[in-house]
Write an enzyme that holds these catalytic residues in place. Sequence first.
Site, mmCIF file in Angstrom:
data_model
loop_
_atom_site.group_PDB
_atom_site.id
_atom_site.type_symbol
_atom_site.label_atom_id
_atom_site.label_comp_id
_atom_site.label_asym_id
_atom_site.label_seq_id
_atom_site.Cartn_x
_atom_site.Cartn_y
_atom_site.Cartn_z
ATOM 1 N N SER A 213 9.785 -19.242 25.005
ATOM 2 C CA SER A 213 10.315 -20.581 25.192
ATOM 3 C C SER A 213 11.450 -20.438 24.621
ATOM 4 O O SER A 213 12.420 -19.814 25.159
ATOM 5 C CB SER A 213 9.412 -21.424 24.448
ATOM 6 O OG SER A 213 9.595 -22.881 24.770
ATOM 7 N N ASP A 308 4.428 -25.501 34.182
ATOM 8 C CA ASP A 308 5.559 -25.474 33.181
ATOM 9 C C ASP A 308 6.952 -25.983 33.634
ATOM 10 O O ASP A 308 7.404 -25.256 34.788
ATOM 11 C CB ASP A 308 5.731 -23.837 32.584
ATOM 12 C CG ASP A 308 6.553 -23.985 31.407
ATOM 13 O OD1 ASP A 308 7.152 -24.849 31.205
ATOM 14 O OD2 ASP A 308 6.536 -22.769 30.818
ATOM 15 N N HIS A 338 2.599 -23.803 29.960
ATOM 16 C CA HIS A 338 3.323 -23.442 28.783
ATOM 17 C C HIS A 338 2.402 -23.031 27.689
ATOM 18 O O HIS A 338 1.523 -23.854 27.463
ATOM 19 C CB HIS A 338 4.296 -24.400 28.523
ATOM 20 C CG HIS A 338 5.672 -24.014 27.788
ATOM 21 N ND1 HIS A 338 6.639 -23.312 28.083
ATOM 22 C CD2 HIS A 338 5.717 -24.221 26.341
ATOM 23 C CE1 HIS A 338 7.332 -23.285 27.235
ATOM 24 N NE2 HIS A 338 6.913 -23.553 26.066
#
Length: 368
Positions: A213, A308, A338
């Site tokens: 991320s 996501d 995610h």
Amino acid sequence: MKNSVRISILSAHLIASTALFAAPSAFAQEQPKPNPLAETPDSGTMKRADKEDMVLVLKKMQELGAKPIESRSVEEARTQPSPADAVKAVLKDEGKMVPMPAVKKQDMTYPIEGGTQPVRIYTPENAGPGPLPVIVYYHGGGWVIANIDTYESSALALASKAKAIVVSVEYRHAPEAKFPAAHADSFAAYKWALEKTASFGGDPARVAVAGESAGGNLAANVAIMARDQKVQMPVHMLLVYPVTGTDMNTPSYIANQNAMPLSKGGMGWFVGKVLAKPEDAMNPMLNLTTKADLKGLPPATIITAEIDPLMSDGVMLAEKLKAAGVTTTYMNNEGVTHEFFGMDAVLDDARRAQDFAVNDLTKAFDKK
């Protein structure tokens, strides 16, 4: 049930989707709508996450009281139950212990301007004679929340499966330290790791970077900074659902605007805490796909999740890297969200994605 998709050349429909992207919006979005998923566990993400193990984790997050990030204060967001907490709770419900690979841990610090930051060294105990390859790993959390403890499962898995020393990096968080503090710290940690690698049993010639991320963004930027400042380049980049652009109107942002555990509103909340000034939103560090020079970077592995907002970010970066002549492999994982990558204790898809990543890392290490 959908299967994970593994590709090194992106499929035509994903390539075509990039044509739908709007111009970078500098994160200037309409006020995010409340995420309804915290109150309706059978809606949205739950219906699309068609993997039983994934649904168990999402439901457990809600049972533990996790609320949409955009509805929380910074302190509340930092202390509320995380996906990692949900995984532990699922295991407890099933009467299972949290798996602990045979990996030794050592806490250290590295220097930054004006102080130090923590770093944790994970060394596999059954890796054979050294020196071992090294992975400098950057955790996620939107540059605002989470820490090396929150993402420990990913670090442990990479150390155990890749037979590599993992250097898990902590960095300053916003809003206390706004952009580009985390990026500066990340590069300082990488240079420290290059200098100290031999002292903890690593091979200085075989150092890769990895991140999830926001940490995926940090890892990519570390490689760019190493190239530009003529510091030893990492041998590989592992980028798991990385933040790569400032456009919040991509196909995946639209399709997953109310997803959990990360929504469009959640990303807007993070960015509002990170940017020091509005023009920072156009900085190449935050716009890898539209403004950064990607030529001459090491090979990359990009892993995304279907449910996501950041899926399109990964697709675009894979295409831009390939166009820049960078060897790139890409894997999308359908029916998961995610944060799935570190859920290998309960998720089959996480184990497959980790194996995919480790295969590419091992190939990079073997070439040196």
